[in-house]
Design a protein around this motif. Structure first.
Motif, short mmCIF file in Angstrom:
data_model
loop_
_atom_site.label_atom_id
_atom_site.label_comp_id
_atom_site.label_asym_id
_atom_site.label_seq_id
_atom_site.Cartn_x
_atom_site.Cartn_y
_atom_site.Cartn_z
N PRO A 39 0.82 -1.22 0.00
CA PRO A 39 0.00 0.00 0.00
C PRO A 39 0.85 1.26 0.00
O PRO A 39 1.98 1.27 0.46
N LEU A 40 0.28 2.31 -0.53
CA LEU A 40 0.89 3.63 -0.48
C LEU A 40 0.31 4.40 0.70
O LEU A 40 -0.85 4.19 1.06
N PRO A 41 1.09 5.29 1.31
CA PRO A 41 0.52 6.11 2.38
C PRO A 41 -0.68 6.91 1.85
O PRO A 41 -0.67 7.37 0.72
N LEU A 42 -1.70 7.01 2.66
CA LEU A 42 -2.96 7.70 2.37
C LEU A 42 -3.84 6.97 1.37
O LEU A 42 -5.02 6.82 1.58
N LEU A 43 -3.30 6.49 0.26
CA LEU A 43 -4.10 5.82 -0.77
C LEU A 43 -4.34 4.35 -0.47
O LEU A 43 -5.32 3.78 -0.92
N GLY A 44 -3.42 3.73 0.24
CA GLY A 44 -3.52 2.30 0.45
C GLY A 44 -3.27 1.57 -0.85
O GLY A 44 -2.31 1.83 -1.56
N SER A 45 -4.18 0.65 -1.20
CA SER A 45 -4.05 -0.15 -2.42
C SER A 45 -4.97 0.34 -3.53
O SER A 45 -5.11 -0.31 -4.55
N LEU A 79 -6.42 -5.79 1.25
CA LEU A 79 -6.22 -4.52 0.57
C LEU A 79 -6.45 -3.38 1.56
O LEU A 79 -7.33 -3.46 2.41
N TRP A 80 -5.67 -2.34 1.40
CA TRP A 80 -5.92 -1.11 2.15
C TRP A 80 -6.75 -0.21 1.26
O TRP A 80 -6.32 0.19 0.19
N MET A 81 -7.97 0.10 1.67
CA MET A 81 -8.83 1.05 0.97
C MET A 81 -8.69 2.38 1.68
O MET A 81 -9.43 2.68 2.62
N GLY A 82 -7.69 3.13 1.27
CA GLY A 82 -7.36 4.34 2.01
C GLY A 82 -6.76 3.91 3.34
O GLY A 82 -5.78 3.18 3.38
#
Length: 172
Positions: A39-45, A79-82
Motif C-alpha cells: 500500500p501507499l501512504p494515504l491511498l492504500g491499495s 487490501l488497504w482502501m485508504g
C-alpha cells in the motif's frame, strides 16, 4: 513564505513517516494478515484498482480486483482502501469457510461501513440512525437479515410473488 513551505514539508514528511511506520508494524504481523499489494501512504491499495478504464472513461474496479486475485491466487487477499484494511475473498472454498463454517465470527459488518454513516449527517437522517437492512450492524443487523431471508426465500413467499416477478421481467 519560506517558513510556510518548510512547515508544510515537515507536516508532509511526518505524515508519510507515520504511514510507513504503521505499514511496517502491520507487515511484522505477517502471519495474521492475508497477502496483498504494497500500500501507499494515504491511498492504500486503491491505485491498484483504478488502472482499467471502460469505454465511458470510468474505472473498472472489478477488473483490478480480478487481476489482484489472480496475482495473490489463494482466494484471500488483503487490501488497504485508504486507511481501512479490507479482506477480499475471491474463490468459493474460502468464502464457504468464512461465511458458513466461521459465520459466527464473520457474518457481521464493520461499524465504519454501516451504522447509518454517522460521519455523514445526511446518511444518519436517511437511514433512521442506522436502522434497517442497508446500514445496520451487530445483533440488530443479524435479526433483520434473518427475518428478511426467511420471508423472501420461503416457498410461500416465492409462490406469492411469481406473478409480480413475471410482470417485472416482461416490462424490461
Amino acid at each position: 513564505l519560506t517558513g510556510i513551505f518548510t512547515s508544510a514539508a515537515a507536516v508532509g514528511l511526518t505524515w508519510y513517516l507515520l504511514g510507513l511506520l504503521r505499514f511496517m508494524r502491520l507487515r511484522g504481523r505477517k502471519g495474521r494478515l492475508p497477502p496483498g499489494p504494497l500500500p501507499l501512504p494515504l491511498l492504500g491499495s486503491l491505485h491498484k484498482l483504478v488502472g482499467n478504464f471502460g469505454p465511458d472513461k470510468q474505472p473498472r474496479i472489478h477488473i483490478g480486483l480480478m487481476k489482484l486475485a489472480r496475482q495473490y491466487g489463494n482466494g484471500v487477499m488483503g487490501l488497504w482502501m485508504g486507511s481501512y484494511y479490507t479482506v477480499v475473498i475471491s474463490k468459493p472454498s474460502p468464502a464457504h469457510e468464512a461465511f458458513v463454517e466461521q459465520g459466527k465470527w464473520t457474518s457481521d459488518r464493520a461499524p465504519m461501513q454501516s451504522y447509518g454513516g454517522h460521519h455523514v449527517p445526511s446518511m444518519k437522517i436517511a437511514t433512521r440512525d442506522g436502522k434497517g437492512i442497508a446500514m445496520s450492524c451487530g445483533k440488530y443487523w443479524r435479526k433483520v437479515r434473518a427475518a428478511l431471508v426467511n420471508n423472501i426465500t420461503c416457498t410461500d413467499a416465492i409462490e406469492r410473488n411469481v406473478d409480480i416477478v413475471r410482470e417485472e421481467i416482461q416490462s424490461v
